[in-house]
Design an enzyme around this catalytic site. Sequence first.
Site, PDB file in Angstrom:
ATOM      1  N   GLY A 113     -56.990  39.635  24.871  1.00 43.23           N
ATOM      2  CA  GLY A 113     -55.976  40.562  24.375  1.00 43.23           C
ATOM      3  C   GLY A 113     -56.548  41.939  24.046  1.00 43.23           C
ATOM      4  N   GLU A 116     -56.636  43.684  27.298  1.00 36.52           N
ATOM      5  CA  GLU A 116     -55.218  43.956  27.624  1.00 36.52           C
ATOM      6  C   GLU A 116     -54.682  45.126  26.799  1.00 36.52           C
ATOM      7  OE1 GLU A 116     -54.431  39.754  26.880  1.00 36.52           O
ATOM      8  OE2 GLU A 116     -53.435  39.643  28.820  1.00 36.52           O
TER       9      GLU A 116
HETATM   10  N1  CAA Z   1     -60.091  34.921  17.573  1.00 37.50           N
HETATM   11  C1  CAA Z   1     -60.413  34.565  16.327  1.00 37.50           C
HETATM   12  N2  CAA Z   1     -61.624  34.772  15.779  1.00 37.50           N
HETATM   13  C2  CAA Z   1     -62.550  35.387  16.539  1.00 37.50           C
HETATM   14  C3  CAA Z   1     -62.277  35.800  17.857  1.00 37.50           C
HETATM   15  C4  CAA Z   1     -60.977  35.559  18.362  1.00 37.50           C
HETATM   16  N3  CAA Z   1     -60.605  35.973  19.606  1.00 37.50           N
HETATM   17  N4  CAA Z   1     -63.397  36.366  18.378  1.00 37.50           N
HETATM   18  C5  CAA Z   1     -64.335  36.298  17.407  1.00 37.50           C
HETATM   19  N5  CAA Z   1     -63.833  35.717  16.297  1.00 37.50           N
HETATM   20  C6  CAA Z   1     -64.500  35.439  15.027  1.00 37.50           C
HETATM   21  C7  CAA Z   1     -65.466  34.275  15.151  1.00 37.50           C
HETATM   22  O1  CAA Z   1     -64.772  33.050  15.035  1.00 37.50           O
HETATM   23  C8  CAA Z   1     -66.411  34.544  14.002  1.00 37.50           C
HETATM   24  O2  CAA Z   1     -65.781  34.170  12.811  1.00 37.50           O
HETATM   25  P1  CAA Z   1     -66.566  33.213  11.748  1.00 37.50           P
HETATM   26  O3  CAA Z   1     -67.719  34.049  11.295  1.00 37.50           O
HETATM   27  O4  CAA Z   1     -65.538  32.976  10.701  1.00 37.50           O
HETATM   28  O5  CAA Z   1     -66.990  32.014  12.513  1.00 37.50           O
HETATM   29  C9  CAA Z   1     -66.498  36.076  13.994  1.00 37.50           C
HETATM   30  O6  CAA Z   1     -65.341  36.553  14.689  1.00 37.50           O
HETATM   31  C10 CAA Z   1     -67.730  36.619  14.705  1.00 37.50           C
HETATM   32  O7  CAA Z   1     -67.731  36.088  16.021  1.00 37.50           O
HETATM   33  P2  CAA Z   1     -68.986  35.300  16.653  1.00 37.50           P
HETATM   34  O8  CAA Z   1     -69.785  34.652  15.588  1.00 37.50           O
HETATM   35  O9  CAA Z   1     -68.465  34.425  17.740  1.00 37.50           O
HETATM   36  O10 CAA Z   1     -69.815  36.524  17.250  1.00 37.50           O
HETATM   37  P3  CAA Z   1     -70.813  36.478  18.485  1.00 37.50           P
HETATM   38  O11 CAA Z   1     -71.519  37.782  18.476  1.00 37.50           O
HETATM   39  O12 CAA Z   1     -71.636  35.246  18.466  1.00 37.50           O
HETATM   40  O13 CAA Z   1     -69.871  36.404  19.786  1.00 37.50           O
HETATM   41  C11 CAA Z   1     -67.984  36.986  21.159  1.00 37.50           C
HETATM   42  C12 CAA Z   1     -69.008  37.468  20.092  1.00 37.50           C
HETATM   43  C13 CAA Z   1     -68.693  36.767  22.488  1.00 37.50           C
HETATM   44  C14 CAA Z   1     -66.976  38.134  21.325  1.00 37.50           C
HETATM   45  C15 CAA Z   1     -67.307  35.700  20.689  1.00 37.50           C
HETATM   46  O14 CAA Z   1     -66.829  35.896  19.361  1.00 37.50           O
HETATM   47  C16 CAA Z   1     -66.156  35.256  21.529  1.00 37.50           C
HETATM   48  O15 CAA Z   1     -66.349  34.743  22.611  1.00 37.50           O
HETATM   49  N6  CAA Z   1     -64.903  35.473  21.038  1.00 37.50           N
HETATM   50  C17 CAA Z   1     -63.713  35.018  21.711  1.00 37.50           C
HETATM   51  C18 CAA Z   1     -63.369  35.898  22.904  1.00 37.50           C
HETATM   52  C19 CAA Z   1     -62.153  35.341  23.610  1.00 37.50           C
HETATM   53  O16 CAA Z   1     -62.145  34.272  24.135  1.00 37.50           O
HETATM   54  N7  CAA Z   1     -61.081  36.173  23.670  1.00 37.50           N
HETATM   55  C20 CAA Z   1     -59.853  35.798  24.329  1.00 37.50           C
HETATM   56  C21 CAA Z   1     -58.890  35.202  23.335  1.00 37.50           C
HETATM   57  S1  CAA Z   1     -57.458  34.522  24.129  1.00 37.50           S
HETATM   58  C22 CAA Z   1     -56.451  35.817  24.443  1.00 37.50           C
HETATM   59  O17 CAA Z   1     -56.754  36.946  24.132  1.00 37.50           O
HETATM   60  C23 CAA Z   1     -55.173  35.467  25.128  1.00 37.50           C
HETATM   61  C24 CAA Z   1     -54.308  36.577  25.513  1.00 37.50           C
HETATM   62  O18 CAA Z   1     -54.419  37.135  26.571  1.00 37.50           O
HETATM   63  C25 CAA Z   1     -53.211  36.970  24.672  1.00 37.50           C
END
Ligand code: CAA
Length: 261
Positions: A113, A116
């Site tokens: 998102g 996006e």
């Molecule tokens: N939703 C909720 N929480 C999120 C998040 C997300 N998309 N991305 C990161 N966070 C949170 C983590 O859970 C973490 O919280 P806690 O400390 O409470 O555990 C905090 O942010 C820090 O994140 P990380 O510890 O994971 O940080 P990192 O440096 O190790 O990794 C990252 C960074 C690669 C961006 C990883 O956080 C990640 O892969 N995030 C998810 C990315 C993702 O999949 N996005 C797509 C979501 S689906 C979507 O967007 C659908 C749509 O089209 C509408």
Amino acid sequence: MNYTNLLIEVDADNILTLTINRPQALNALNRLTIQELEDFFTKAYKNYEQVSGIIITGAGEKAFVAGADIKEFLELDGDGGAQLAQKGQNVFFSIENFHKPVIALVNGFALGGGCELAMSCHMRVATENAKFGQPEVNLGLIPGYGGTQRLIQYIGKGKAMELLMTADMIGAAEAHTHGLVNHVTPAGEGMGKAKEILKKISTKGPVAISKIIETVNAYFDKNQDGFAREVVEFGHTTRTQDFVEGATAFVEKRRADFKGN
Ligand code: CAA
């Protein structure tokens, strides 16, 4: 205007910065943030009619927006997923069709998102640490806020298919090569670049700028004939005071003083 997850700041040049402010969750778009974005772009912006343009960015040094809030997805049931996607798409349409220029300042992860959201803005300035991707397939999902449709518009079908199916992230330089971002800057210089672009646009005719946004978007709207729309809006601009002022200023060899009417 006070929001929980959005910070609003207007500078001396009348450029408004909207900061998504959930750094503890890498600025993930939870329901409240989507709701606040909708409120801003459909209603609250009227309190800021003096501004010439908007910059959307993310709080902190790590992320623009790391996607929709995955933790909230676990609560979805029934038609909840489709409703969530429709709501997000509507909000992003209101940004894409906003009548003033909107620039995404991508200062870190722009995933799902977040990518996006950046794509719904009129332009993108990325700092060198920016990373773009649509990693939804990692979750067994597809993008829901327009990612399958807008990514093709910027980088073409083949590369879009690859990024959407592999969930690979690309850095700022590669995103620039593919046309996803307009400019790449060193960290700390993105805001200056985004403001430089908006300041230049603020010297042009405001009605013409709003009509550029409408006619360019018409090309991508299957319900419109973009060329026909251009004819109509060209006619509209020839009847504005801005056009009288712009043409007069040219003849008098002075700078135009546009009023936006
Ligand atoms: N939703 C909720 N929480 C999120 C998040 C997300 N998309 N991305 C990161 N966070 C949170 C983590 O859970 C973490 O919280 P806690 O400390 O409470 O555990 C905090 O942010 C820090 O994140 P990380 O510890 O994971 O940080 P990192 O440096 O190790 O990794 C990252 C960074 C690669 C961006 C990883 O956080 C990640 O892969 N995030 C998810 C990315 C993702 O999949 N996005 C797509 C979501 S689906 C979507 O967007 C659908 C749509 O089209 C509408």
